[in-house]
Structures are given as structure tokens and as C-alpha cells.
Write an enzyme that holds these catalytic residues in place. Structure first.
Site, PDB file in Angstrom:
ATOM      1  N   ASP A 184       0.826  -1.221   0.000  1.00 55.13           N
ATOM      2  CA  ASP A 184       0.000   0.000   0.000  1.00 55.13           C
ATOM      3  C   ASP A 184       0.856   1.267   0.000  1.00 55.13           C
ATOM      4  O   ASP A 184       0.617   2.188  -0.782  1.00 55.13           O
ATOM      5  CB  ASP A 184      -0.909   0.049   1.243  1.00 55.13           C
ATOM      6  CG  ASP A 184      -2.015  -1.003   1.201  1.00 55.13           C
ATOM      7  OD1 ASP A 184      -2.403  -1.418   0.105  1.00 55.13           O
ATOM      8  OD2 ASP A 184      -2.474  -1.402   2.297  1.00 55.13           O
ATOM      9  N   ARG A 225       0.776   3.107  16.368  1.00 53.59           N
ATOM     10  CA  ARG A 225       0.252   4.138  15.459  1.00 53.59           C
ATOM     11  C   ARG A 225       0.437   5.570  15.960  1.00 53.59           C
ATOM     12  O   ARG A 225       0.880   6.430  15.190  1.00 53.59           O
ATOM     13  CB  ARG A 225      -1.225   3.874  15.115  1.00 53.59           C
ATOM     14  CG  ARG A 225      -1.476   2.588  14.347  1.00 53.59           C
ATOM     15  CD  ARG A 225      -0.536   2.405  13.219  1.00 53.59           C
ATOM     16  NE  ARG A 225      -0.904   1.295  12.345  1.00 53.59           N
ATOM     17  CZ  ARG A 225      -0.075   0.745  11.471  1.00 53.59           C
ATOM     18  NH1 ARG A 225       1.157   1.194  11.353  1.00 53.59           N
ATOM     19  NH2 ARG A 225      -0.474  -0.234  10.698  1.00 53.59           N
ATOM     20  N   ASP A 284      -6.667   1.496  11.733  1.00 53.37           N
ATOM     21  CA  ASP A 284      -5.430   2.270  11.702  1.00 53.37           C
ATOM     22  C   ASP A 284      -5.637   3.692  11.208  1.00 53.37           C
ATOM     23  O   ASP A 284      -5.008   4.627  11.689  1.00 53.37           O
ATOM     24  CB  ASP A 284      -4.376   1.545  10.851  1.00 53.37           C
ATOM     25  CG  ASP A 284      -3.846   0.302  11.571  1.00 53.37           C
ATOM     26  OD1 ASP A 284      -3.826   0.311  12.817  1.00 53.37           O
ATOM     27  OD2 ASP A 284      -3.476  -0.670  10.893  1.00 53.37           O
ATOM     28  N   SER A 303      -1.635  -9.021   4.495  1.00 55.54           N
ATOM     29  CA  SER A 303      -1.310  -7.684   4.960  1.00 55.54           C
ATOM     30  C   SER A 303      -0.727  -7.823   6.364  1.00 55.54           C
ATOM     31  O   SER A 303      -1.412  -8.246   7.292  1.00 55.54           O
ATOM     32  CB  SER A 303      -2.575  -6.825   4.987  1.00 55.54           C
ATOM     33  OG  SER A 303      -2.349  -5.670   5.766  1.00 55.54           O
TER      34      SER A 303
HETATM   35  N1  ARG Z   1      -6.844  -5.426  13.706  1.00 57.24           N
HETATM   36  C1  ARG Z   1      -5.622  -5.006  14.300  1.00 57.24           C
HETATM   37  C2  ARG Z   1      -5.753  -3.632  14.871  1.00 57.24           C
HETATM   38  O1  ARG Z   1      -6.709  -2.983  14.590  1.00 57.24           O
HETATM   39  C3  ARG Z   1      -4.447  -5.152  13.397  1.00 57.24           C
HETATM   40  C4  ARG Z   1      -4.344  -4.221  12.246  1.00 57.24           C
HETATM   41  C5  ARG Z   1      -3.245  -4.655  11.369  1.00 57.24           C
HETATM   42  N2  ARG Z   1      -2.912  -3.712  10.354  1.00 57.24           N
HETATM   43  C6  ARG Z   1      -2.478  -4.102   9.145  1.00 57.24           C
HETATM   44  N3  ARG Z   1      -2.156  -3.167   8.326  1.00 57.24           N
HETATM   45  N4  ARG Z   1      -2.371  -5.358   8.796  1.00 57.24           N
HETATM   46  O2  ARG Z   1      -4.934  -3.188  15.620  1.00 57.24           O
END
Ligand code: ARG
Length: 392
Positions: free
Chosen positions: A12, A92, A121, A171
Site C-alpha cells: 500500500d 500508530r 489504523d 497484509s
Molecule cells: N486489527 C488489528 C488492529 O486494529 C491489526 C491491524 C493490522 N494492520 C495491518 N495493516 N495489517 O490493531
């Protein structure tokens, strides 16, 4: 126009570089924040330039991540919906802070990140940026362009942009505290997660034991060896992960209103939080223990929901930190394959008394004491019951 892009090196964000450059005729400055992910940062930098970045920053934030975020996840037993140690969620706000720092240094208001419109995110990034730089203009290419992962691969191939091979399948988001795996066949919750999704945990029937020592709620040594927290986490990941322990597979309730199937590899986080919780139970009064459980779950929800900058998060956290000044001692843990258990614990701050609790020796309440206690203890309930049965 300069755009500062949070660059992970994945599909991405790699595609985002070129897309931003083409769409806005902008200089794209990439920022990679090292929060303990295993990556080839040299290759990643090359990839950024191959995609069209005009400048690349590499920021080592491992210490900050551990000090300001991971430490509190241990102190607050941070597990979203009881299983997810918040590894992605915690990194984050720090990554966003670093981007904002670079934006200020480069004199621009434009910041970008690779999150899609379906995830948590984006919420965490946007809110963190807004709190650190209210005038920021946030661009999230993946929310605008409407490309699927296959479209992105095609976009990159057509322009001769290098992409990470495995990034076209799952991902992945990784840092010192854990690895999140999404996408491909995993999005069908009835399908078993393929072995090739895992990296930190290998399926075995091996067992491993370790003694973890805590000082004010923070792990300070493993098997008698003092280690800084970054090294200690890596060591626990290695020991526990090599037995196969540390996988999480659950249906998660996202901030955006739907469920998703989430897979994590988080050996050290699960071991350290379980050991820490056990030690807290050894030390706290029952009132403190029950109160802390509530505080922990509120804290975990805020962190998950992207509300790191919510004032209540700080209040909850300082309450937890204050209560953790008593959390000293050692916990022995056994990990094996899919499970872990606590073998033993000790603490100088524990009210536990062998003399009081043992059936073999020492102090016993007298029969009279026991009868008096039981009668008064049950009096509320027995009286209420009697009044109600009389009334019927
Ligand atoms: N669902 C998890 C969270 O909200 C993991 C997110 C993972 N992000 C990714 N870009 N694969 O923290």
C-alpha cells in the site's frame, strides 16, 4: 508541494509514493519508523526511491516505543477483547508523532499514510496527527484510489516499481510487541490459518520454562539475567515462539462497525501480560484487583479505538502506574505449543501467608469465630429472602 508519507515498505505505502507524486505533482518524502519490525531497511529505502520518493527518513523509535507504549501495555494488562495485546494499535500514535515532526521540519502541512477506509489504523493515524498538528492536511491514498490489492500490484508492475514479494499475499503489520496478519484466505473465518502466515512461532511439542522478575510492574530479568526491556521482549519472543506459543486467532469487533477475523503472533506479549497479571493478583487486595481489572479494560478499549489522546487514557494509566509501585517479585511460566501456565510466584509485597492459608500448620479460626463470621456474612441475603418468602 511536499507530502510526508508514513512508509512501511509494504504494498500500500509503496504504491502510495508513486500515486501521490502523480496525482499531486508533489515531492513525496517517506518516513520509516523503526518500532522493532524485522525488515531490511536498506532494501526498503531502495524501494522507496524506486517508487519515486524524493527523500527518505529512517527513525529509530524502538526505545520510545517500549518506554512510552509497551511498558504501559504490560502495566495495564492491555488486551483488547481479552486476547489482542494491541501491538499495532500502540505503534500508530508514535508513528504519527514522528511524521508530524518531519512535516514540521520540512515545513509542510501535508501528511499521508497507507491506511484503508476499512480499518482501525486510519482512525488512530488521523486522530494522532490531528492532536499533534491541528492544521495538518491528511491524505490517505488508499481511501481515495479505489484499487484492490491486485490492482495495486498491477499499478506497481506497470511502472516498474519494486514491491516486497510476500506483501502481495497477506497484509502484515509488525513491531517489537507483535505481528498482525490479515488478508488472503484468512478473511474467511472458517478456514484454518495456513502455516505460511506465521513467522515468529513454529509448531512443535517442545516445552520451555522461564522465571520473569518484575520491578514496579515492569519485567527486568529472565532466568536471573537482567535485561533492558527491548532485549527482554526479544528473548521471550524467541523462547516462547520456538515452542509454538503465541498465536491468536479471533473475531474482532473493529472501531469501524464490523467484525473481522484477526490473526496475531504475540508470544512475549501474552507471556509477560499473563505473568504480570498473576503477580498483581498475588499482591493486590481483592478490591484493588477488581478495580484494576476494570481500569485495564477501559484503557485497552481507548487504545484500540484510536483514543490515545483522550484525557481519560492518561488518568487510567497513571492510576495503573501508581498501583504498580507494589508489583515486585518473580513468576515462573511454562510455555508449550498452544498453551502457557504459571508454575509459581513470589513477592515480598504479597499479603499471602502460608501460615494463614495452609491446612497443615499454624493458625486456625476457632469454631465460634467461624460461626459468627458466617452468620453475619450471610445475614443480608438470608433476611431479604425471608422477608420476600413471607410476603408471598
Ligand atoms: N486489527 C488489528 C488492529 O486494529 C491489526 C491491524 C493490522 N494492520 C495491518 N495493516 N495489517 O490493531
Amino acid at each position: 508541494m511536499k507530502i510526508i508519507l508514513a512508509y512501511s515498505g509494504g504494498l500500500d505505502t509503496t504504491v502510495s509514493i508513486r500515486w501521490l507524486k502523480e496525482k499531486y505533482q508533489a515531492d513525496v518524502i517517506t518516513v520509516t519508523v523503526d518500532v522493532g519490525q524485522v525488515d531490511d531497511f536498506k532494501k526498503l529505502e531502495e524501494r522507496a526511491y524506486s517508487a519515486g520518493a524524493s527523500k527518505h527518513y529512517m527513525i529509530d523509535a524502538k526505545e520510545e516505543f517500549v518506554k512510552g507504549f509497551v511498558t504501559y501495555d504490560i502495566i495495564m494488562n492491555g488486551l483488547y477483547e481479552d486476547v489482542y495485546p494491541l501491538s499495532t494499535a500502540l505503534a500508530r500514535p508514535l508513528i504519527a508523532e514522528k511524521i508530524v515532526e518531519v512535516a514540521k521540519k520540512e515545513g509542510t502541512e501535508f501528511v499521508a499514510h497507507g491506511s484503508t477506509s476499512k480499518g482501525n489504523d486510519q482512525v488512530r493515524f488521523d486522530l494522532a496527527v490531528m492532536s499533534k498538528m491541528p492544521n495538518a492536511k491528511i491524505i490517505a491514498p488508499a481511501r481515495i484510489w479505489g484499487m484492490t490489492r491486485q490492482d495495486e500490484v498491477k499499478f506497481a508492475e506497470e511502472r516498474g516499481i519494486q514491491i516486497k514479494l510476500e506483501s502481495s499475499k497477506y497484509s502484515i503489520d509488525e513491531n517489537l510487541w507483535g505481528r498482525s496478519i490479515e488478508g488472503d484466505v484468512i478473511s474467511d473465518p472458517s478456514v484454518e490459518v495456513p502455516e505460511d502466515a506465521f513467522e515468529l512461532t513454529k509448531r512443535t511439542s517442545d516445552k520451555s520454562r522461564m522465571v520473569i522478575e518484575f520491578d514496579k510492574g515492569i519485567p527486568v530479568s529472565i532466568n536471573g539475567k537482567d535485561l533492558d526491556l527491548v532485549t527482554l521482549i526479544k528473548e521471550v519472543n524467541r523462547i516462547a515462539g520456538s515452542t509454538g506459543f503465541g498465536r491468536v486467532d479471533h473475531i474482532e469487533n473493529r472501531v469501524v462497525g464490523f467484525k473481522s477475523r484477526e490473526v496475531y503472533e504475540v508470544p512475549a506479549a501474552l507471556v509477560l501480560i499473563a505473568a504480570h497479571k498473576d503477580l498483581e493478583k498475588m499482591i493486590y487486595t481483592p478490591l484493588e484487583f477488581r478495580f484494576k481489572k476494570y481500569v485495564d479494560s477501559q484503557w485497552s478499549d481507548l487504545v484500540y479505538q484510536g483514543l490515545w489522546y483522550e484525557p481519560l487514557r492518561e488518568t487510567l494509566q497513571s492510576t495503573g502506574e501508581g498501583m504498580n509501585k507494589w508489583i515486585m517479585g518473580k513468576v515462573e511460566v511454562e510455555v508449550q505449543g498452544d498453551g502457557m501456565r504459571i508454575i509459581g510466584r513470589e513477592s515480598i509485597n504479597s499479603p499471602y501467608s502460608d501460615k494463614v492459608a495452609s491446612y497443615n500448620k499454624g493458625w486456625y479460626p476457632s469454631d465460634e469465630m467461624a460461626r459468627g463470621f458466617i452468620e453475619m456474612w450471610g445475614m443480608h441475603s438470608l433476611l431479604a429472602r425471608k422477608v420476600r418468602s413471607d410476603a408471598l
